[in-house]
Design a protein around this motif. Sequence first.
Motif, PDB file in Angstrom:
ATOM      1  N   GLU A   1       0.800  -1.377   0.056  1.00 51.15           N
ATOM      2  CA  GLU A   1      -0.104  -0.139  -0.048  1.00 51.15           C
ATOM      3  C   GLU A   1       0.796   1.269  -0.064  1.00 51.15           C
ATOM      4  O   GLU A   1       0.599   2.178  -0.827  1.00 51.15           O
ATOM      5  N   TYR A   2       1.780   1.296   0.701  1.00 52.25           N
ATOM      6  CA  TYR A   2       2.819   2.560   0.819  1.00 52.25           C
ATOM      7  C   TYR A   2       3.489   2.651  -0.455  1.00 52.25           C
ATOM      8  O   TYR A   2       3.515   3.853  -1.038  1.00 52.25           O
ATOM      9  N   ASP A   3       3.919   1.749  -1.362  1.00 45.94           N
ATOM     10  CA  ASP A   3       4.592   1.617  -2.626  1.00 45.94           C
ATOM     11  C   ASP A   3       3.503   2.057  -3.466  1.00 45.94           C
ATOM     12  O   ASP A   3       3.801   2.981  -4.348  1.00 45.94           O
ATOM     13  N   VAL A   4       2.208   1.826  -3.582  1.00 39.49           N
ATOM     14  CA  VAL A   4       1.258   2.089  -4.477  1.00 39.49           C
ATOM     15  C   VAL A   4       0.920   3.742  -4.214  1.00 39.49           C
ATOM     16  O   VAL A   4       0.927   4.295  -5.500  1.00 39.49           O
ATOM     17  N   HIS A   5       0.809   4.078  -3.054  1.00 39.26           N
ATOM     18  CA  HIS A   5       0.722   5.566  -3.040  1.00 39.26           C
ATOM     19  C   HIS A   5       1.735   6.508  -3.326  1.00 39.26           C
ATOM     20  O   HIS A   5       1.727   7.456  -4.049  1.00 39.26           O
ATOM     21  N   THR A   6       3.215   5.827  -2.926  1.00 43.92           N
ATOM     22  CA  THR A   6       4.328   6.697  -3.161  1.00 43.92           C
ATOM     23  C   THR A   6       4.523   6.700  -4.874  1.00 43.92           C
ATOM     24  O   THR A   6       4.903   7.857  -5.391  1.00 43.92           O
ATOM     25  N   ALA A   7       4.373   5.383  -5.555  1.00 50.73           N
ATOM     26  CA  ALA A   7       4.580   5.666  -7.032  1.00 50.73           C
ATOM     27  C   ALA A   7       3.472   6.682  -7.535  1.00 50.73           C
ATOM     28  O   ALA A   7       4.030   7.356  -8.631  1.00 50.73           O
ATOM     29  N   ALA A   8       2.546   6.641  -7.272  1.00 54.80           N
ATOM     30  CA  ALA A   8       1.138   7.357  -7.498  1.00 54.80           C
ATOM     31  C   ALA A   8       1.543   8.929  -7.406  1.00 54.80           C
ATOM     32  O   ALA A   8       1.352   9.542  -8.341  1.00 54.80           O
ATOM     33  N   LEU A   9       2.150   9.196  -6.348  1.00 58.02           N
ATOM     34  CA  LEU A   9       2.438  10.616  -5.997  1.00 58.02           C
ATOM     35  C   LEU A   9       3.866  11.226  -6.871  1.00 58.02           C
ATOM     36  O   LEU A   9       3.769  12.103  -7.088  1.00 58.02           O
ATOM     37  N   VAL A  10       4.763  10.188  -6.842  1.00 58.55           N
ATOM     38  CA  VAL A  10       5.974  10.507  -7.552  1.00 58.55           C
ATOM     39  C   VAL A  10       5.864  10.591  -9.144  1.00 58.55           C
ATOM     40  O   VAL A  10       6.393  11.426  -9.827  1.00 58.55           O
TER      41      VAL A  10
ATOM     42  N   VAL B   1      -2.895   1.140 -18.701  1.00 61.49           N
ATOM     43  CA  VAL B   1      -4.114   0.937 -19.055  1.00 61.49           C
ATOM     44  C   VAL B   1      -4.801   1.740 -19.966  1.00 61.49           C
ATOM     45  O   VAL B   1      -4.553   2.830 -20.054  1.00 61.49           O
ATOM     46  N   PHE B   2      -5.787   1.398 -20.920  1.00 63.17           N
ATOM     47  CA  PHE B   2      -6.515   2.017 -22.041  1.00 63.17           C
ATOM     48  C   PHE B   2      -7.611   2.022 -21.456  1.00 63.17           C
ATOM     49  O   PHE B   2      -8.424   1.106 -20.887  1.00 63.17           O
ATOM     50  N   TYR B   3      -8.542   3.083 -21.409  1.00 64.33           N
ATOM     51  CA  TYR B   3      -9.881   3.476 -21.168  1.00 64.33           C
ATOM     52  C   TYR B   3     -10.738   3.603 -22.260  1.00 64.33           C
ATOM     53  O   TYR B   3     -10.334   3.771 -23.453  1.00 64.33           O
TER      54      TYR B   3
ATOM     55  N   ALA C   1     -13.071   5.023 -25.300  1.00 64.51           N
ATOM     56  CA  ALA C   1     -13.041   6.119 -25.708  1.00 64.51           C
ATOM     57  C   ALA C   1     -14.467   6.682 -25.470  1.00 64.51           C
ATOM     58  O   ALA C   1     -14.475   8.093 -25.394  1.00 64.51           O
ATOM     59  N   GLU C   2     -15.566   6.123 -25.758  1.00 65.04           N
ATOM     60  CA  GLU C   2     -16.953   6.788 -25.224  1.00 65.04           C
ATOM     61  C   GLU C   2     -17.101   6.938 -23.786  1.00 65.04           C
ATOM     62  O   GLU C   2     -17.611   7.915 -23.577  1.00 65.04           O
ATOM     63  N   ASN C   3     -16.767   6.038 -22.673  1.00 62.38           N
ATOM     64  CA  ASN C   3     -16.822   6.272 -21.486  1.00 62.38           C
ATOM     65  C   ASN C   3     -15.491   6.052 -20.787  1.00 62.38           C
ATOM     66  O   ASN C   3     -15.027   4.983 -20.373  1.00 62.38           O
ATOM     67  N   PRO C   4     -14.858   7.385 -20.522  1.00 66.53           N
ATOM     68  CA  PRO C   4     -13.532   7.225 -19.975  1.00 66.53           C
ATOM     69  C   PRO C   4     -13.307   6.782 -18.507  1.00 66.53           C
ATOM     70  O   PRO C   4     -12.294   6.585 -18.106  1.00 66.53           O
ATOM     71  N   HIS C   5     -14.208   6.435 -17.971  1.00 67.68           N
ATOM     72  CA  HIS C   5     -14.395   6.014 -16.652  1.00 67.68           C
ATOM     73  C   HIS C   5     -14.435   4.497 -16.631  1.00 67.68           C
ATOM     74  O   HIS C   5     -14.041   3.543 -15.809  1.00 67.68           O
TER      75      HIS C   5
ATOM     76  N   VAL D   1      -6.520  -5.169 -13.497  1.00 63.00           N
ATOM     77  CA  VAL D   1      -5.671  -4.209 -13.186  1.00 63.00           C
ATOM     78  C   VAL D   1      -6.243  -2.887 -12.697  1.00 63.00           C
ATOM     79  O   VAL D   1      -7.057  -2.272 -13.326  1.00 63.00           O
ATOM     80  N   PHE D   2      -5.742  -2.350 -11.475  1.00 63.37           N
ATOM     81  CA  PHE D   2      -6.424  -1.297 -11.059  1.00 63.37           C
ATOM     82  C   PHE D   2      -5.393  -0.021 -10.931  1.00 63.37           C
ATOM     83  O   PHE D   2      -4.169  -0.265 -10.672  1.00 63.37           O
ATOM     84  N   HIS D   3      -5.832   0.945 -11.407  1.00 63.18           N
ATOM     85  CA  HIS D   3      -5.086   2.066 -11.930  1.00 63.18           C
ATOM     86  C   HIS D   3      -5.143   3.150 -10.850  1.00 63.18           C
ATOM     87  O   HIS D   3      -6.210   3.924 -10.769  1.00 63.18           O
ATOM     88  N   PHE D   4      -4.207   3.487 -10.096  1.00 65.11           N
ATOM     89  CA  PHE D   4      -4.243   4.542  -9.156  1.00 65.11           C
ATOM     90  C   PHE D   4      -3.367   5.800  -9.994  1.00 65.11           C
ATOM     91  O   PHE D   4      -2.388   5.543 -10.339  1.00 65.11           O
ATOM     92  N   ARG D   5      -4.302   6.953  -9.827  1.00 65.06           N
ATOM     93  CA  ARG D   5      -3.591   8.024 -10.569  1.00 65.06           C
ATOM     94  C   ARG D   5      -4.211   9.301  -9.829  1.00 65.06           C
ATOM     95  O   ARG D   5      -5.097   9.329  -9.221  1.00 65.06           O
ATOM     96  N   THR D   6      -3.243  10.194 -10.052  1.00 57.72           N
ATOM     97  CA  THR D   6      -3.580  11.666  -9.409  1.00 57.72           C
ATOM     98  C   THR D   6      -4.291  12.487 -10.157  1.00 57.72           C
ATOM     99  O   THR D   6      -5.237  13.405  -9.625  1.00 57.72           O
ATOM    100  N   GLY D   7      -4.927  12.470 -11.464  1.00 58.25           N
ATOM    101  CA  GLY D   7      -5.752  12.853 -12.236  1.00 58.25           C
ATOM    102  C   GLY D   7      -6.146  12.103 -13.477  1.00 58.25           C
ATOM    103  O   GLY D   7      -5.495  11.186 -13.624  1.00 58.25           O
ATOM    104  N   ARG D   8      -7.002  12.652 -14.194  1.00 55.67           N
ATOM    105  CA  ARG D   8      -7.212  12.140 -15.549  1.00 55.67           C
ATOM    106  C   ARG D   8      -6.046  11.764 -16.498  1.00 55.67           C
ATOM    107  O   ARG D   8      -5.668  10.920 -17.086  1.00 55.67           O
ATOM    108  N   ARG D   9      -5.168  13.142 -16.527  1.00 60.32           N
ATOM    109  CA  ARG D   9      -3.971  13.003 -17.021  1.00 60.32           C
ATOM    110  C   ARG D   9      -2.717  12.995 -15.837  1.00 60.32           C
ATOM    111  O   ARG D   9      -2.503  13.845 -15.133  1.00 60.32           O
ATOM    112  N   PRO D  10      -2.400  11.624 -15.687  1.00 63.33           N
ATOM    113  CA  PRO D  10      -1.448  11.515 -14.368  1.00 63.33           C
ATOM    114  C   PRO D  10      -0.194  12.463 -14.494  1.00 63.33           C
ATOM    115  O   PRO D  10       0.590  12.475 -15.363  1.00 63.33           O
ATOM    116  N   THR D  11      -0.067  13.181 -13.176  1.00 58.41           N
ATOM    117  CA  THR D  11       1.009  14.209 -13.008  1.00 58.41           C
ATOM    118  C   THR D  11       1.694  14.028 -11.769  1.00 58.41           C
ATOM    119  O   THR D  11       0.848  13.881 -10.675  1.00 58.41           O
ATOM    120  N   SER D  12       2.886  14.126 -11.779  1.00 53.68           N
ATOM    121  CA  SER D  12       3.555  13.829 -10.448  1.00 53.68           C
ATOM    122  C   SER D  12       3.382  15.089  -9.658  1.00 53.68           C
ATOM    123  O   SER D  12       3.373  16.327  -9.954  1.00 53.68           O
TER     124      SER D  12
END
Length: 355
Positions: free
Chosen positions: A25-34, A62-64, A66-70, A132-143
């Motif tokens: 869990e710590y690595d998941v959150h750290t990588a997502a933030l970095v 992960v590929f989303y 095109a019609e439903n980006p969620h 596959v579960f994608h943790f991301r900071t935003g729709r466009r992942p940004t460090s």
Amino acid sequence: MAEGNQAATDLMAQLWNESGLNLDEYDVHTAALVTGESFVIVWKDDEDKLQAYYNDPRLCHVFYDAENPHQVAWAAKWWDAEDGTRRLTLYYPDRLEYYVSRVKKENVSSAKAFIPWPEEESAPNPFGEVPVFHFRTGRRPTSEMTNAISLQNGVNKLLIDMMVASEFGAFKQKYVISNADNLGQLKNAANEIWLIPAGDGVGQAAAVGEFNATELGNYLGAIDNLSNAIGVITRTPRHYFFSQGGDPSGEALIAMEAPLNKKVKRRIERFSATWRRAFAFLLTVSGYPTEPDEVTVEFERPETVQPLTQAQVRQFEVAAGIPLHTSLRREGWSDAELEQLDEDAAAATVTGEQL
């Protein structure tokens, strides 16, 4: 926890520990933030044992839809195998496809380098969801560090310059100007007296002096200014970087940490949605079909808790007519904890104790 299902909640706690997610869990959150994103893959191994583990964001994508980006359409993971080849797995809602490179990993340059894995080309996915579960900071992942990296580079540069200056110019250097022949015999040591002739009256007269030391405070001041700018950009409270004159009060901490706490709560909200889907899939694969909205994810409170200040606020709220349960729920108490409070209060009433 799984709402209204103690058996599923207990199983989830067991899977959380046995799968190693309690450590990942710590690595998941750290990588997502970095890096802006990280991944958890849930599937069964060759022995039909459930596996759930963190994956390096450099290996997955992960590929989303095109019609439903969620909606996740499909996902991919590649990695270097021990035999020197590169392996590739594609995850779809109905199947998994396995590939291996025809060439060594260093020679892989396009998708044409892969062929179906001879031992097992594909496997069914009976669960109807990409595992596959994608943790991301935003729709466009940004460090989180994107806007601070250039400033941090400046801090590093100033620190290196200061170390060089301290090595060569932080101590005052003395000089002697003379035509005498004995300058090479002068010793710089305690109780040493230098005898330097005044000169012959022609040309440059003998002189002794010293150069000023390099002022290191100039570097420290510039480093402090850049550090303060990093704190403003990243919403990091000033007392995380600089020592304060005394300990700040609880009210001061609340005010100073408010911008950071607001940002952390946004990240918690986004990560919680992915954790709910991951836990629901874990339970479903384990034989407990579960929907994400049936899962509650609990994070520790991000703000610094001052017990005295918190107790005073709670007391004022109850005195103003706000129910105790409402006040405790605002503090982050879960429904299970509130139910336990009621049970303890009832038990204390029966035994004559005062809660």
